[in-house]
Scaffold this motif. Structure first.
Motif, short mmCIF file in Angstrom:
data_model
loop_
_atom_site.label_atom_id
_atom_site.label_comp_id
_atom_site.label_asym_id
_atom_site.label_seq_id
_atom_site.Cartn_x
_atom_site.Cartn_y
_atom_site.Cartn_z
N ILE A 1 0.85 -1.19 0.00
CA ILE A 1 0.00 0.00 0.00
C ILE A 1 0.89 1.24 0.00
N PRO A 2 0.71 2.16 -0.96
CA PRO A 2 1.54 3.37 -0.95
C PRO A 2 1.19 4.27 0.24
N VAL A 3 2.21 4.97 0.75
CA VAL A 3 2.04 5.87 1.89
C VAL A 3 1.82 7.28 1.35
N LYS A 4 0.69 7.89 1.67
CA LYS A 4 0.39 9.25 1.22
C LYS A 4 1.13 10.26 2.09
N VAL A 5 1.72 11.25 1.45
CA VAL A 5 2.44 12.31 2.16
C VAL A 5 1.65 13.60 2.02
N PRO A 6 1.09 14.11 3.14
CA PRO A 6 0.32 15.36 3.07
C PRO A 6 1.23 16.56 2.81
N SER A 7 0.64 17.65 2.37
CA SER A 7 1.44 18.85 2.12
C SER A 7 1.98 19.39 3.44
N GLY A 8 3.17 19.92 3.42
CA GLY A 8 3.81 20.44 4.63
C GLY A 8 4.68 19.42 5.34
N PHE B 1 12.89 2.68 -0.56
CA PHE B 1 11.78 3.62 -0.62
C PHE B 1 11.89 4.44 -1.89
N GLU B 2 10.75 4.64 -2.54
CA GLU B 2 10.72 5.41 -3.78
C GLU B 2 9.65 6.50 -3.66
N ASP B 3 10.09 7.75 -3.80
CA ASP B 3 9.17 8.88 -3.69
C ASP B 3 8.57 9.18 -5.06
N LYS B 4 7.24 9.11 -5.14
CA LYS B 4 6.55 9.38 -6.41
C LYS B 4 5.60 10.55 -6.26
N GLY B 5 6.11 11.69 -5.86
CA GLY B 5 5.34 12.93 -5.79
C GLY B 5 4.02 12.81 -5.04
N GLY B 6 4.05 12.93 -3.74
CA GLY B 6 2.83 12.87 -2.96
C GLY B 6 2.58 11.52 -2.31
N GLU B 7 3.30 10.50 -2.75
CA GLU B 7 3.19 9.19 -2.09
C GLU B 7 4.52 8.45 -2.19
N ILE B 8 4.75 7.57 -1.23
CA ILE B 8 6.00 6.81 -1.17
C ILE B 8 5.66 5.33 -1.30
N LEU C 1 6.80 4.12 8.71
CA LEU C 1 6.80 5.36 7.92
C LEU C 1 5.43 6.03 7.95
N SER C 2 4.38 5.25 7.81
CA SER C 2 3.02 5.79 7.86
C SER C 2 2.73 6.43 9.22
N ILE D 1 4.60 9.79 9.55
CA ILE D 1 3.96 10.86 8.77
C ILE D 1 2.70 11.34 9.49
N THR D 2 1.91 10.41 10.01
CA THR D 2 0.71 10.79 10.77
C THR D 2 1.08 11.56 12.02
N GLY D 3 2.14 11.14 12.69
CA GLY D 3 2.57 11.79 13.93
C GLY D 3 2.99 13.23 13.74
N VAL D 4 3.80 13.51 12.72
CA VAL D 4 4.28 14.89 12.53
C VAL D 4 3.22 15.79 11.90
#
Length: 179
Positions: free
Chosen positions: A7-14, A43-50, A72-73, A76-79
């Protein structure tokens, strides 16, 4: 393929995520977290998700795949949002209050119990006997909540003690008296 790991990990803005020297660094509005990882996982960063991938299909490597994706998920949720754990202090005369960097609790012992609040965690107490522990690291929040609960666990006869807010205590019937 690991069901969790794929499952890809979504990275929120900020939120900024960096991978270097076998270290994951996640920085966001609430703070910064770092975690060491095993080199069999990449890990591979694909613009907005890892996307997390692994090098082989060995059992241990499959375990690392799901583990580091979840870590990692959670980072990201913690910060970005943080984690909370709520405890209920229940019993006659049982109470808790925050005194600077200490949590002072009256739990039915002859003396009050004082617990140092770890760095990076915040504890809030309201009038109803509810303790709320919050922080950016899920593991530290859960561990501190478990340590507090262990001081006076809930008992099944009167329901006194410290319990999690969503925990259900199965109540027992006391002595039945004269037959």
């Amino acid at each position: 393929m690991s069901r969790i790991g794929k499952i890809p990990v979504k990275v929120p803005s900020g939120v900024k995520v960096a991978f270097q020297n076998e270290m994951i660094t996640v920085e966001g509005p609430k703070g910064k977290l770092t975690q060491k990882y095993h080199p069999v996982v990449s890990f591979e960063d694909k613009g907005g998700e890892i996307i997390v991938s692994r090098s082989s299909d060995e059992k241990q490597v499959k375990s690392f795949h799901g583990l580091y994706r979840c870590l990692l998920s959670n980072m990201i949720t913690g910060v970005s949002a943080g984690f909370n754990k709520s405890l209920i202090v229940n019993g006659v005369g049982y109470k808790a209050e925050v005194q600077g960097k200490l949590l002072a609790m009256s739990l039915g012992f002859s003396n009050d119990v004082y617990v140092a609040i770890p760095e990076g965690l915040a504890v809030a107490v309201d009038q109803g006997g509810k303790l709320t522990i919050s922080g950016i690291d899920k593991q530290r929040v859960g561990e501190f909540a478990a340590q507090i609960r262990k001081l006076r666990g809930p008992e099944p006869y009167k329901g006194k003690g410290i319990r999690y807010e969503d925990e259900i205590i199965r109540r027992k019937v006391g002595k039945s008296g004269v037959k």
